[in-house]
Design a protein around this motif. Sequence first.
Motif, PDB file in Angstrom:
ATOM      1  N   THR A   7       0.835  -1.205   0.000  1.00 46.29           N
ATOM      2  CA  THR A   7       0.000   0.000   0.000  1.00 46.29           C
ATOM      3  C   THR A   7       0.870   1.256   0.000  1.00 46.29           C
ATOM      4  OG1 THR A   7      -1.845   1.080   1.113  1.00 46.29           O
ATOM      5  CG2 THR A   7      -0.168   0.111   2.529  1.00 46.29           C
ATOM      6  N   ARG A   8       0.247   2.418   0.172  1.00 44.32           N
ATOM      7  CA  ARG A   8       1.010   3.667   0.296  1.00 44.32           C
ATOM      8  C   ARG A   8       1.224   3.953   1.778  1.00 44.32           C
ATOM      9  NH1 ARG A   8      -1.723   8.330  -3.158  1.00 44.32           N
ATOM     10  NH2 ARG A   8      -3.664   7.631  -2.209  1.00 44.32           N
ATOM     11  N   ILE A   9       2.461   4.260   2.132  1.00 41.94           N
ATOM     12  CA  ILE A   9       2.797   4.502   3.534  1.00 41.94           C
ATOM     13  C   ILE A   9       3.357   5.911   3.681  1.00 41.94           C
ATOM     14  CG2 ILE A   9       4.405   3.845   5.396  1.00 41.94           C
ATOM     15  CD1 ILE A   9       4.095   0.947   4.388  1.00 41.94           C
ATOM     16  N   MET A 160      -0.672  20.544   1.324  1.00 45.44           N
ATOM     17  CA  MET A 160       0.327  19.486   1.555  1.00 45.44           C
ATOM     18  C   MET A 160      -0.302  18.105   1.433  1.00 45.44           C
ATOM     19  SD  MET A 160       2.983  20.785   4.509  1.00 45.44           S
ATOM     20  CE  MET A 160       1.904  21.744   5.565  1.00 45.44           C
ATOM     21  N   ALA A 161      -1.497  17.943   2.012  1.00 41.05           N
ATOM     22  CA  ALA A 161      -2.177  16.642   1.937  1.00 41.05           C
ATOM     23  C   ALA A 161      -2.514  16.296   0.485  1.00 41.05           C
ATOM     24  CB  ALA A 161      -3.443  16.671   2.785  1.00 41.05           C
ATOM     25  N   LEU A 188      -5.826  13.274   4.222  1.00 43.03           N
ATOM     26  CA  LEU A 188      -5.108  12.287   3.397  1.00 43.03           C
ATOM     27  C   LEU A 188      -6.058  11.213   2.890  1.00 43.03           C
ATOM     28  CD1 LEU A 188      -1.978  11.900   5.698  1.00 43.03           C
ATOM     29  CD2 LEU A 188      -1.974  12.917   3.407  1.00 43.03           C
ATOM     30  N   ASP A 189      -5.757  10.677   1.705  1.00 44.96           N
ATOM     31  CA  ASP A 189      -6.560   9.573   1.157  1.00 44.96           C
ATOM     32  C   ASP A 189      -6.581   8.409   2.144  1.00 44.96           C
ATOM     33  OD1 ASP A 189      -7.038  11.008  -1.131  1.00 44.96           O
ATOM     34  OD2 ASP A 189      -5.537   9.968  -2.349  1.00 44.96           O
ATOM     35  N   GLN A 190      -7.706   7.691   2.175  1.00 45.76           N
ATOM     36  CA  GLN A 190      -7.893   6.637   3.176  1.00 45.76           C
ATOM     37  C   GLN A 190      -6.953   5.451   2.991  1.00 45.76           C
ATOM     38  OE1 GLN A 190     -12.037   5.571   3.532  1.00 45.76           O
ATOM     39  NE2 GLN A 190     -12.527   7.463   4.637  1.00 45.76           N
ATOM     40  N   ASP A 191      -6.460   5.256   1.755  1.00 49.48           N
ATOM     41  CA  ASP A 191      -5.576   4.102   1.546  1.00 49.48           C
ATOM     42  C   ASP A 191      -4.132   4.383   1.977  1.00 49.48           C
ATOM     43  OD1 ASP A 191      -5.312   5.869  -0.775  1.00 49.48           O
ATOM     44  OD2 ASP A 191      -4.015   4.311  -1.593  1.00 49.48           O
TER      45      ASP A 191
END
Length: 201
Positions: A7-9, A160-161, A188-191
């Motif tokens: 995923t994205r971290i 920034m988000a 921020l996106d939920q993923d």
Amino acid sequence: MNISNPTRILVYYPIVHTQADMGALKESVVRATLEKTGRIGLTRKKALIDQVWTEIEKSIEGMSLAFDRVRLYQDGLPVCGREAAIVAELAQQGSRNHQLLLRLMDRGAVLMGTEDRDLLLQEYQLSKQVLKGSQPRSAGVQTLRRQRSENLLTQRDHFMARRINETLRTGETGILFIGLFHSLRGYLDQDIKVIYPLQPR
């Protein structure tokens, strides 16, 4: 800490800026701190900030990161095409924050412009007014100035988000260095999985 997730971290480091990070405002910030806390207070503050940066450096070293899949996000760094030059200049002036960014870039991490230049300019002008010690004439003017400052902070956080949402790809890790007064919570996106390595467990 082993980071190997598809995923994205986003690794989130709340930071305290050093005098070297302040650029043109450095002298005014030092003067204001001396007036409030004296030389002992200034020295103590510097030691505490150094300690924070030592902890951040140790924390990053303790992670298993593939630096070719790491993006660096830095509050105060505008999207402008001169990001690396700005970081190099502040690193040369003694900023531990920017010296760390350079070391991570040398290991393959990608530096990202993170903030809106116009919002940063507005923030700079407002900070200059406050640090000059120009006292507002009334409580109403003071309230307006505070509201403007809070509004700018919110706009910067949104930008920034959005920047992270749009540029951090699946399988990548972002490292965000962001001042204590900021919060990207809810933007921020939920993923995106957010990790706070310095939070007490």
